[in-house]
Design an enzyme around this catalytic site. Structure first.
Site, PDB file in Angstrom:
ATOM      1  N   LYS A  38     -14.967  -5.593  -8.400  1.00 44.69           N
ATOM      2  CA  LYS A  38     -16.421  -5.790  -8.489  1.00 44.69           C
ATOM      3  C   LYS A  38     -17.027  -4.941  -9.607  1.00 44.69           C
ATOM      4  O   LYS A  38     -17.984  -5.366 -10.250  1.00 44.69           O
ATOM      5  CB  LYS A  38     -17.073  -5.529  -7.125  1.00 44.69           C
ATOM      6  CG  LYS A  38     -16.729  -6.659  -6.134  1.00 44.69           C
ATOM      7  CD  LYS A  38     -17.564  -6.634  -4.883  1.00 44.69           C
ATOM      8  CE  LYS A  38     -17.002  -5.811  -3.768  1.00 44.69           C
ATOM      9  NZ  LYS A  38     -15.778  -6.391  -3.135  1.00 44.69           N
ATOM     10  N   SER A  95     -19.172  -7.623  -1.164  1.00 41.85           N
ATOM     11  CA  SER A  95     -17.898  -7.709  -0.441  1.00 41.85           C
ATOM     12  C   SER A  95     -17.753  -9.056   0.268  1.00 41.85           C
ATOM     13  O   SER A  95     -18.727  -9.585   0.798  1.00 41.85           O
ATOM     14  CB  SER A  95     -17.857  -6.595   0.599  1.00 41.85           C
ATOM     15  OG  SER A  95     -16.782  -6.793   1.484  1.00 41.85           O
ATOM     16  N   LEU A 111      -3.888   0.472  -3.483  1.00 44.39           N
ATOM     17  CA  LEU A 111      -4.002  -0.994  -3.385  1.00 44.39           C
ATOM     18  C   LEU A 111      -5.407  -1.315  -2.886  1.00 44.39           C
ATOM     19  O   LEU A 111      -5.676  -1.210  -1.687  1.00 44.39           O
ATOM     20  CB  LEU A 111      -2.937  -1.550  -2.416  1.00 44.39           C
ATOM     21  CG  LEU A 111      -2.542  -3.017  -2.538  1.00 44.39           C
ATOM     22  CD1 LEU A 111      -1.348  -3.349  -1.652  1.00 44.39           C
ATOM     23  CD2 LEU A 111      -3.661  -4.004  -2.305  1.00 44.39           C
ATOM     24  N   ASP A 143     -12.051   4.271  -2.924  1.00 46.46           N
ATOM     25  CA  ASP A 143     -12.395   2.887  -3.281  1.00 46.46           C
ATOM     26  C   ASP A 143     -13.375   2.824  -4.455  1.00 46.46           C
ATOM     27  O   ASP A 143     -13.412   1.831  -5.172  1.00 46.46           O
ATOM     28  CB  ASP A 143     -13.043   2.168  -2.090  1.00 46.46           C
ATOM     29  CG  ASP A 143     -12.083   1.980  -0.928  1.00 46.46           C
ATOM     30  OD1 ASP A 143     -10.965   1.510  -1.174  1.00 46.46           O
ATOM     31  OD2 ASP A 143     -12.450   2.320   0.208  1.00 46.46           O
ATOM     32  N   GLY A 185     -12.379  -6.268  -3.147  1.00 47.54           N
ATOM     33  CA  GLY A 185     -12.020  -5.107  -3.962  1.00 47.54           C
ATOM     34  C   GLY A 185     -13.191  -4.470  -4.688  1.00 47.54           C
ATOM     35  O   GLY A 185     -13.965  -5.148  -5.365  1.00 47.54           O
ATOM     36  N   ASP A 240       0.842  -1.204   0.000  1.00 45.41           N
ATOM     37  CA  ASP A 240       0.000   0.000   0.000  1.00 45.41           C
ATOM     38  C   ASP A 240       0.879   1.257   0.000  1.00 45.41           C
ATOM     39  O   ASP A 240       0.660   2.191  -0.781  1.00 45.41           O
ATOM     40  CB  ASP A 240      -0.880   0.057   1.264  1.00 45.41           C
ATOM     41  CG  ASP A 240      -1.893  -1.073   1.367  1.00 45.41           C
ATOM     42  OD1 ASP A 240      -3.054  -0.853   1.065  1.00 45.41           O
ATOM     43  OD2 ASP A 240      -1.481  -2.197   1.738  1.00 45.41           O
ATOM     44  N   THR A 255      -6.819  -4.772   0.057  1.00 44.32           N
ATOM     45  CA  THR A 255      -5.639  -5.047   0.902  1.00 44.32           C
ATOM     46  C   THR A 255      -5.841  -6.335   1.712  1.00 44.32           C
ATOM     47  O   THR A 255      -4.909  -7.130   1.866  1.00 44.32           O
ATOM     48  CB  THR A 255      -5.372  -3.861   1.854  1.00 44.32           C
ATOM     49  OG1 THR A 255      -5.188  -2.690   1.054  1.00 44.32           O
ATOM     50  CG2 THR A 255      -4.129  -4.077   2.695  1.00 44.32           C
ATOM     51  N   ASP A 287      -6.335   5.192  -5.120  1.00 45.15           N
ATOM     52  CA  ASP A 287      -6.353   4.000  -4.279  1.00 45.15           C
ATOM     53  C   ASP A 287      -5.149   3.162  -4.685  1.00 45.15           C
ATOM     54  O   ASP A 287      -5.140   2.524  -5.731  1.00 45.15           O
ATOM     55  CB  ASP A 287      -7.650   3.197  -4.459  1.00 45.15           C
ATOM     56  CG  ASP A 287      -7.754   2.112  -3.396  1.00 45.15           C
ATOM     57  OD1 ASP A 287      -6.701   1.725  -2.845  1.00 45.15           O
ATOM     58  OD2 ASP A 287      -8.870   1.659  -3.099  1.00 45.15           O
ATOM     59  N   HIS A 335     -16.177  -7.059   3.988  1.00 41.28           N
ATOM     60  CA  HIS A 335     -16.916  -5.954   4.632  1.00 41.28           C
ATOM     61  C   HIS A 335     -18.387  -6.067   4.231  1.00 41.28           C
ATOM     62  O   HIS A 335     -18.987  -5.096   3.774  1.00 41.28           O
ATOM     63  CB  HIS A 335     -16.373  -4.596   4.205  1.00 41.28           C
ATOM     64  CG  HIS A 335     -14.906  -4.425   4.435  1.00 41.28           C
ATOM     65  ND1 HIS A 335     -13.947  -4.850   3.550  1.00 41.28           N
ATOM     66  CD2 HIS A 335     -14.232  -3.870   5.466  1.00 41.28           C
ATOM     67  CE1 HIS A 335     -12.756  -4.569   4.024  1.00 41.28           C
ATOM     68  NE2 HIS A 335     -12.895  -3.973   5.188  1.00 41.28           N
ATOM     69  N   GLU A 345      -5.389   7.323  -0.413  1.00 39.04           N
ATOM     70  CA  GLU A 345      -5.792   6.509   0.732  1.00 39.04           C
ATOM     71  C   GLU A 345      -4.750   6.519   1.846  1.00 39.04           C
ATOM     72  O   GLU A 345      -5.101   6.558   3.014  1.00 39.04           O
ATOM     73  CB  GLU A 345      -6.074   5.061   0.294  1.00 39.04           C
ATOM     74  CG  GLU A 345      -6.412   4.184   1.483  1.00 39.04           C
ATOM     75  CD  GLU A 345      -7.151   2.913   1.151  1.00 39.04           C
ATOM     76  OE1 GLU A 345      -7.276   2.573  -0.032  1.00 39.04           O
ATOM     77  OE2 GLU A 345      -7.595   2.252   2.098  1.00 39.04           O
TER      78      GLU A 345
HETATM   79  N1  LIG Z   1     -17.088  -0.604   6.152  1.00 42.25           N
HETATM   80  C1  LIG Z   1     -15.975  -0.190   5.588  1.00 42.25           C
HETATM   81  N2  LIG Z   1     -15.192   0.730   6.191  1.00 42.25           N
HETATM   82  C2  LIG Z   1     -14.035   1.147   5.610  1.00 42.25           C
HETATM   83  N3  LIG Z   1     -13.582   0.704   4.424  1.00 42.25           N
HETATM   84  C3  LIG Z   1     -14.331  -0.190   3.782  1.00 42.25           C
HETATM   85  C4  LIG Z   1     -15.554  -0.681   4.321  1.00 42.25           C
HETATM   86  N4  LIG Z   1     -16.088  -1.554   3.451  1.00 42.25           N
HETATM   87  C5  LIG Z   1     -15.214  -1.629   2.424  1.00 42.25           C
HETATM   88  N5  LIG Z   1     -14.166  -0.824   2.620  1.00 42.25           N
HETATM   89  C6  LIG Z   1     -12.993  -0.678   1.747  1.00 42.25           C
HETATM   90  O1  LIG Z   1     -13.436  -0.703   0.405  1.00 42.25           O
HETATM   91  C7  LIG Z   1     -12.594  -1.503  -0.390  1.00 42.25           C
HETATM   92  C8  LIG Z   1     -13.393  -2.628  -1.012  1.00 42.25           C
HETATM   93  O2  LIG Z   1     -13.918  -3.407   0.017  1.00 42.25           O
HETATM   94  P1  LIG Z   1     -14.365  -4.909  -0.183  1.00 42.25           P
HETATM   95  O3  LIG Z   1     -13.197  -5.643  -0.728  1.00 42.25           O
HETATM   96  O4  LIG Z   1     -14.768  -5.373   1.154  1.00 42.25           O
HETATM   97  O5  LIG Z   1     -15.492  -4.840  -1.154  1.00 42.25           O
HETATM   98  C9  LIG Z   1     -11.471  -1.980   0.515  1.00 42.25           C
HETATM   99  O6  LIG Z   1     -10.456  -1.010   0.380  1.00 42.25           O
HETATM  100  P2  LIG Z   1      -8.873  -1.252   0.582  1.00 42.25           P
HETATM  101  O7  LIG Z   1      -8.562  -2.649   0.322  1.00 42.25           O
HETATM  102  O8  LIG Z   1      -8.327  -0.291  -0.387  1.00 42.25           O
HETATM  103  O9  LIG Z   1      -8.639  -0.834   1.980  1.00 42.25           O
HETATM  104  C10 LIG Z   1     -12.096  -1.888   1.891  1.00 42.25           C
HETATM  105  O10 LIG Z   1     -11.169  -1.659   2.915  1.00 42.25           O
HETATM  106 MG   LIG Z   2      -9.114   1.001  -1.198  1.00 38.10          MG
END
Ligand SMILES: Nc1ncnc2c1ncn2[C@@H]1O[C@H](COP(=O)(O)O)[C@@H](OP(=O)(O)O)[C@H]1O
Ligand SMILES: [Mg+2]
Length: 356
Positions: free
Chosen positions: A269, A239, A173, A297, A265, A108, A176, A171, A242, A131
């Site tokens: 998606k 996700s 990375l 993101d 990511g 990152d 992550t 962004d 998340h 980021e």
């Molecule tokens: N509730 C949340 N709070 C903060 N960041 C979130 C989040 N949900 C998703 N993200 C961020 O959005 C990106 C895509 O999420 P996901 O893979 O879950 O769909 C990831 O970014 P990073 O990997 O750049 O940190 C993730 O950290």
């Molecule tokens: Mg991100």
């Protein structure tokens, strides 16, 4: 007697001062003054809230696209190098509101450094939000040779906009969490250019597949929509790390038989909704996210979809503005070649869903 034996007459002094004032006036009213003021007003404000930008200078969106593609690719080289070397120096940088650990790796940070300095050197007057934190005393020199790749030259015309209307989101990375799990297919680097808050240029690069999608609203793209989307029983991509209540929302909206694809990511998606000839890419019809998410993101994906005639909005159908604060509170739903408004109308009231 003046020093060194030169005698200064009062008339000579007056003429000399007048000449000096003339030169100063020329500098301040001319080109150099403009450049100087431009420089003073464009101090970096990476990662922070937007500061005042006072320059009347313009930037060319085609050049911004070219350097955004280069930045995403250069960042991707760092992402790959760290993963291949297997020294991620993984740390926790905090927790999400839902309590998930937010990870930070050398991938990152090194990618962020590369991407930020390249964009900053090429466009010192534009606001860049990235980021990861950038050390502004870091003297990394990354110059840009101003060359525009042939495919961009063929498809995009130059288009100038005021520098102060532009916000760039980096962004370095995306995914992550999946990067630390060595799920390389989900990882992307992304750059987005918003003009007056509207996402206009999007670049999504997959460092482990050497695949790059770019698009510019009212310009052109190197990627397109698929020819078919299943509107009746869409496959929903969500996700994997998340998720929140996204599965419940998807099933309530489209029925229990709806196929739900968990993936890492936001960049990955969005690509799942497009015609991406890449073997490590799944396909879906709709992308839904229900928890808080940051603008770096989602901005690039939003720009790419908008450029291709698609939509990314909050779950209540509002457009997301890519200026000011870095968070998006209202979740997101993304689709292309579908009746986006009808999809939103089908969604359950999230307030009610969260009390179930
Ligand atoms: N509730 C949340 N709070 C903060 N960041 C979130 C989040 N949900 C998703 N993200 C961020 O959005 C990106 C895509 O999420 P996901 O893979 O879950 O769909 C990831 O970014 P990073 O990997 O750049 O940190 C993730 O950290
Ligand atoms: Mg991100």
């Amino acid at each position: 007697m003046a020093p060194m034996g030169i005698r200064l007459s009062p008339l000579g002094m007056a003429v000399f001062c007048l000449l000096g004032l003339g030169v100063l006036y020329h500098l301040y009213s001319g080109f150099l003054a403009g450049r100087f003021a431009f420089f003073m007003l464009s101090e970096p404000a990476a990662g922070g809230p937007e500061g005042p930008r006072g320059s009347a200078a313009n930037v060319d969106l085609r050049e911004l696209l070219a350097v955004s593609v280069l930045a995403a690719v250069r960042g991707g080289v760092e992402v790959r190098r760290v993963r291949d070397g297997n020294v991620l120096n993984e740390k926790a940088k905090g927790k999400t509101r839902e309590g998930a650990e937010e990870k930070l790796t050398s991938g990152d940070l090194l990618s962020n450094r590369r991407m930020f300095h390249l964009l900053r050197a090429a466009f010192p007057a534009v606001q860049i939000n990235s980021e990861e934190r950038v050390d502004t005393t870091d003297q990394e020199t990354v110059s840009w040779d101003r060359s525009i790749p042939e495919d961009i030259k063929e498809k995009i015309q130059p288009k100038e906009v005021p520098a102060e209307s532009v916000t760039v989101w980096i962004d370095p990375l995306d995914a992550t969490q999946e990067y630390t799990e060595d799920l390389r297919q989900y990882v992307t680097t992304m750059v987005c250019v918003a003009v007056n808050g509207k996402p206009v240029i999007g670049v999504i690069h997959k460092p482990f597949s050497a695949y790059t999608a770019w698009a510019m609203v009212d310009g052109g793209s190197n990627v397109k929509a698929r020819s078919f989307y299943n509107e009746k029983t869409p496959r929903i991509i969500v996700s994997r790390s998340h998720a929140g209540k996204v599965e419940q929302v998807a099933r309530q909206t489209f029925g229990n038989k709806t196929v739900i694809i968990p993936a890492g990511g936001a960049g990955y998606k969005v690509l799942a909704l497009l015609d991406v000839a890449e073997k490590n890419q799944e396909e879906a019809d709709v992308y839904i996210h229900v928890t808080y998410i940051k603008k770096w993101d989602i901005c690039a994906g939003n720009a790419v979809l908008r450029a291709l005639g698609g939509h990314m909005t909050t779950l209540t159908g509002e457009e997301i503005s890519y200026t000011g604060s870095d968070g998006n509170e209202g979740g997101l739903i993304a689709s292309i070649n579908m009746d986006h408004k009808a999809l939103i109308e089908k969604l359950p009231d999230l307030e009610k869903t969260s009390h179930k």
